[in-house]
Scaffold this motif. Structure first.
Motif, mmCIF file in Angstrom:
data_model
loop_
_atom_site.group_PDB
_atom_site.id
_atom_site.type_symbol
_atom_site.label_atom_id
_atom_site.label_comp_id
_atom_site.label_asym_id
_atom_site.label_seq_id
_atom_site.Cartn_x
_atom_site.Cartn_y
_atom_site.Cartn_z
ATOM 1 N N LYS A 1 0.818 -1.218 0.000
ATOM 2 C CA LYS A 1 0.000 0.000 0.000
ATOM 3 C C LYS A 1 0.850 1.266 0.000
ATOM 4 C CE LYS A 1 -4.004 -2.005 2.249
ATOM 5 N NZ LYS A 1 -4.758 -2.121 3.499
ATOM 6 N N HIS A 2 2.095 1.156 0.492
ATOM 7 C CA HIS A 2 2.979 2.315 0.604
ATOM 8 C C HIS A 2 4.385 1.965 0.098
ATOM 9 C CE1 HIS A 2 -0.246 4.111 2.876
ATOM 10 N NE2 HIS A 2 -0.230 3.065 3.693
ATOM 11 N N THR B 1 8.183 2.317 6.287
ATOM 12 C CA THR B 1 9.125 1.247 6.617
ATOM 13 C C THR B 1 8.456 0.214 7.505
ATOM 14 O OG1 THR B 1 9.971 2.368 8.582
ATOM 15 C CG2 THR B 1 11.067 2.843 6.474
ATOM 16 N N THR B 2 9.148 -0.899 7.705
ATOM 17 C CA THR B 2 8.581 -2.032 8.423
ATOM 18 C C THR B 2 9.008 -2.113 9.880
ATOM 19 O OG1 THR B 2 10.373 -3.385 7.562
ATOM 20 C CG2 THR B 2 8.305 -3.412 6.349
ATOM 21 N N GLY B 3 9.662 -1.090 10.411
ATOM 22 C CA GLY B 3 9.885 -1.045 11.844
ATOM 23 C C GLY B 3 11.266 -1.352 12.365
ATOM 24 N N MET B 4 12.214 -1.689 11.538
ATOM 25 C CA MET B 4 13.577 -1.963 11.996
ATOM 26 C C MET B 4 14.500 -0.902 11.412
ATOM 27 S SD MET B 4 13.622 -5.418 13.318
ATOM 28 C CE MET B 4 15.152 -6.109 12.767
ATOM 29 N N PHE B 5 15.630 -0.664 12.063
ATOM 30 C CA PHE B 5 16.627 0.286 11.557
ATOM 31 C C PHE B 5 17.974 -0.401 11.508
ATOM 32 C CE2 PHE B 5 13.320 2.934 13.458
ATOM 33 C CZ PHE B 5 13.030 3.746 12.381
ATOM 34 N N PRO B 6 18.832 -0.020 10.567
ATOM 35 C CA PRO B 6 18.625 1.027 9.561
ATOM 36 C C PRO B 6 17.729 0.561 8.411
ATOM 37 C CG PRO B 6 20.777 0.032 9.234
ATOM 38 C CD PRO B 6 20.174 -0.611 10.465
ATOM 39 N N GLN B 7 17.158 1.539 7.712
ATOM 40 C CA GLN B 7 16.409 1.313 6.478
ATOM 41 C C GLN B 7 17.113 2.124 5.396
ATOM 42 O OE1 GLN B 7 13.607 -0.496 5.791
ATOM 43 N NE2 GLN B 7 13.311 -1.226 7.887
ATOM 44 N N GLU B 8 17.108 1.634 4.185
ATOM 45 C CA GLU B 8 17.730 2.418 3.116
ATOM 46 C C GLU B 8 16.982 2.278 1.811
ATOM 47 O OE1 GLU B 8 21.554 0.296 1.339
ATOM 48 O OE2 GLU B 8 21.708 0.528 3.512
ATOM 49 N N ILE C 1 8.596 4.767 10.234
ATOM 50 C CA ILE C 1 8.768 6.110 9.675
ATOM 51 C C ILE C 1 8.148 6.102 8.280
ATOM 52 C CG2 ILE C 1 10.871 6.557 11.002
ATOM 53 C CD1 ILE C 1 11.334 6.310 7.347
ATOM 54 N N SER C 2 7.922 7.300 7.768
ATOM 55 C CA SER C 2 7.451 7.395 6.390
ATOM 56 C C SER C 2 8.187 8.532 5.702
ATOM 57 C CB SER C 2 5.940 7.622 6.330
ATOM 58 O OG SER C 2 5.576 8.816 6.988
#
Length: 138
Positions: free
Chosen positions: A22-23, A39-46, A125-126
């Motif tokens: 959806k996003h 994002t799906t809730g874990m970091f880091p995201q890239e 985050i978005s």
């Protein structure tokens, strides 16, 4: 100068570490601040945005929610593993307001940029919009 990261300027998402149907990450470069990548809730995201061709870029404007620490990197070539640091920034927490951050990077040559979200103010985050001001290298 124009937004070289727009899908309508033939930019595309070359890599994203998370995707929600959806996003999806493509929403960051559709020019619409109402759509977003979540994002799906874990970091880091890239996420890696690849431009149509080699560009001279000056600044990056990011519209987001709950991003805390972000790192920007660039690559002049097609090797998705070879990036150079452009900037690091800590975004202010804005409660329920959209974060509007402009990051000046001087004049850099880039075929791609990588956004690394190192932490957030929440688990999710978005990113609503990424605007990269630049022009084609001739």
């Amino acid at each position: 100068m124009f937004d070289v990261a727009l899908a309508s300027a033939d930019a595309h998402i070359a890599l994203a570490t998370s995707s929600d149907e959806k996003h999806p990450p493509e929403h960051m470069i559709d020019g619409n601040a109402e759509t977003f990548w979540s994002t799906t809730g874990m970091f880091p995201q890239e996420v890696v945005i690849r431009f149509q061709s080699l560009m001279k870029i000056n600044n990056v404007h990011i519209c987001s929610y709950n991003v805390k620490r972000i790192r920007l990197e660039s690559s002049e070539g097609t090797d998705i593993n070879k990036f150079d640091m452009l900037a690091e920034k800590i975004f202010e927490e804005t409660d329920s307001q959209l974060q509007q951050e402009e990051i000046q990077i001087g004049e850099k040559r880039a075929q791609s940029i990588r956004l690394v979200i190192e932490s957030g103010y929440d688990h999710f985050i978005s990113i609503h919009k990424v605007v990269v001001s630049g022009q084609a290298v001739h």
